[in-house]
Motif scaffolding. Structure first.
Motif, PDB file in Angstrom:
ATOM      1  N   VAL A 104       0.870  -1.162   0.000  1.00 38.34           N
ATOM      2  CA  VAL A 104       0.000   0.000   0.000  1.00 38.34           C
ATOM      3  C   VAL A 104       0.908   1.212   0.000  1.00 38.34           C
ATOM      4  CG1 VAL A 104      -1.824   1.243   1.196  1.00 38.34           C
ATOM      5  CG2 VAL A 104      -1.769  -1.255   1.277  1.00 38.34           C
ATOM      6  N   THR A 105       0.779   2.023  -1.021  1.00 45.03           N
ATOM      7  CA  THR A 105       1.638   3.205  -1.112  1.00 45.03           C
ATOM      8  C   THR A 105       0.799   4.471  -1.026  1.00 45.03           C
ATOM      9  OG1 THR A 105       1.512   3.125  -3.527  1.00 45.03           O
ATOM     10  CG2 THR A 105       3.368   1.999  -2.498  1.00 45.03           C
ATOM     11  N   GLN A 106       1.401   5.494  -0.469  1.00 40.96           N
ATOM     12  CA  GLN A 106       0.757   6.789  -0.350  1.00 40.96           C
ATOM     13  C   GLN A 106       1.637   7.816  -1.050  1.00 40.96           C
ATOM     14  OE1 GLN A 106      -0.723   5.704   4.101  1.00 40.96           O
ATOM     15  NE2 GLN A 106      -1.137   7.786   3.468  1.00 40.96           N
ATOM     16  N   CYS A 165      -3.765   7.086  -2.434  1.00 41.63           N
ATOM     17  CA  CYS A 165      -3.381   5.785  -1.907  1.00 41.63           C
ATOM     18  C   CYS A 165      -3.579   4.743  -3.001  1.00 41.63           C
ATOM     19  CB  CYS A 165      -4.258   5.453  -0.695  1.00 41.63           C
ATOM     20  SG  CYS A 165      -4.015   3.796  -0.026  1.00 41.63           S
ATOM     21  N   GLY A 190      -0.604   1.631   4.644  1.00 45.01           N
ATOM     22  CA  GLY A 190       0.458   2.363   3.983  1.00 45.01           C
ATOM     23  C   GLY A 190       1.348   3.065   4.995  1.00 45.01           C
ATOM     24  N   GLN A 231      -3.091   0.456  -3.815  1.00 42.70           N
ATOM     25  CA  GLN A 231      -2.748  -0.894  -3.352  1.00 42.70           C
ATOM     26  C   GLN A 231      -2.647  -1.821  -4.553  1.00 42.70           C
ATOM     27  OE1 GLN A 231      -5.172  -3.565  -3.531  1.00 42.70           O
ATOM     28  NE2 GLN A 231      -7.082  -2.405  -3.776  1.00 42.70           N
TER      29      GLN A 231
END
Lengths: 110, 116
Positions: B4-6, B23, B108, B25
């Protein structure tokens, strides 16, 4: 309604045991436990489901007392890596979102 | 591994600005969540989404909106940022099941937003 976690903070020496409690005023369907290290994202530890099913971590155990509407997380023979803030998240009806407690800060010292 | 990246780790905005937090995923999860984390208050749910274009209010939705146009992406929008929205914002995702909340959430790294 936010579950109540106790204690708010605990300091241990390596090798000691700790218990973190999570209580709800409402009947629970499931309880989730997460650990967050400083500056990092929360990481899943354990899920306890109504009816006794558990999913989670080999080295950490937990209990779920449905009648008392509470869960406890047991950290035995603590290691330095156990340090962090522990959150419980409670589900009060089937397929609802989690409500997290305010967290319990655990510090394990050498 | 689920990721999960922000979009940002740190963000500084002025009062009144429109702010977008993104965000993404990569595990085809149905559920996505936005939380804010403040010292002593734990994680509080702002909004969640269980499918594309579907959204539900959480415990503290006031001052926020969300958008989910694609399954992998969930955006949090502050229409007019205020100083009391200074906080750490965490995005999470999970698989879904109709009858119980039996799947863990993956978080994240968080975006620390400061509104001046």
């Amino acid at each position: 309604q936010q579950p109540v976690q106790s204690p708010q903070a605990v300091i241990l020496r390596e090798g000691e045991d700790a218990v973190i409690n999570c209580s709800s005023s409402k009947a629970l369907y499931s309880v989730h436990w997460y650990r967050q290290k400083h500056g990092e994202a929360p990481v899943f530890l354990m899920i306890l489901l109504k009816g006794g099913e558990q999913k989670g971590h080999d080295k950490i155990s937990a209990s779920f007392n449905e009648k008392k509407q509470q869960s406890s997380l047991y950290l035995t023979a603590s290691q330095l890596s156990y340090s962090g803030t522990y959150f419980c998240g409670t589900e009060i009806r089937g397929y609802s979102t989690l409500t997290f407690g305010k967290g319990t800060m655990l510090l394990v010292s050498p | 591994d689920v990721k999960v990246t922000q979009s940002s780790r740190y963000l500084v905005k002025r009062t009144g600005e429109k702010v977008f937090l993104e965000c993404v995923q990569d595990m085809d999860h149905e559920n996505m969540f936005w939380y804010r984390q403040d010292p002593g208050l734990g994680l509080r749910l702002i909004y969640f989404s269980y499918d594309v274009k579907m959204k539900e209010k959480g415990d503290i939705p006031e001052g926020y909106s969300v958008s989910r146009e694609k399954k992998e992406r969930f955006s949090l929008i502050l229409e007019s940022a205020s100083t009391n929205q200074t906080s750490m914002y965490l995005c999470a995702s999970s698989l879904a099941e109709l009858t119980s909340n039996r799947y863990e959430q993956y978080f994240g790294p968080g975006t620390r937003l400061t509104v001046t």
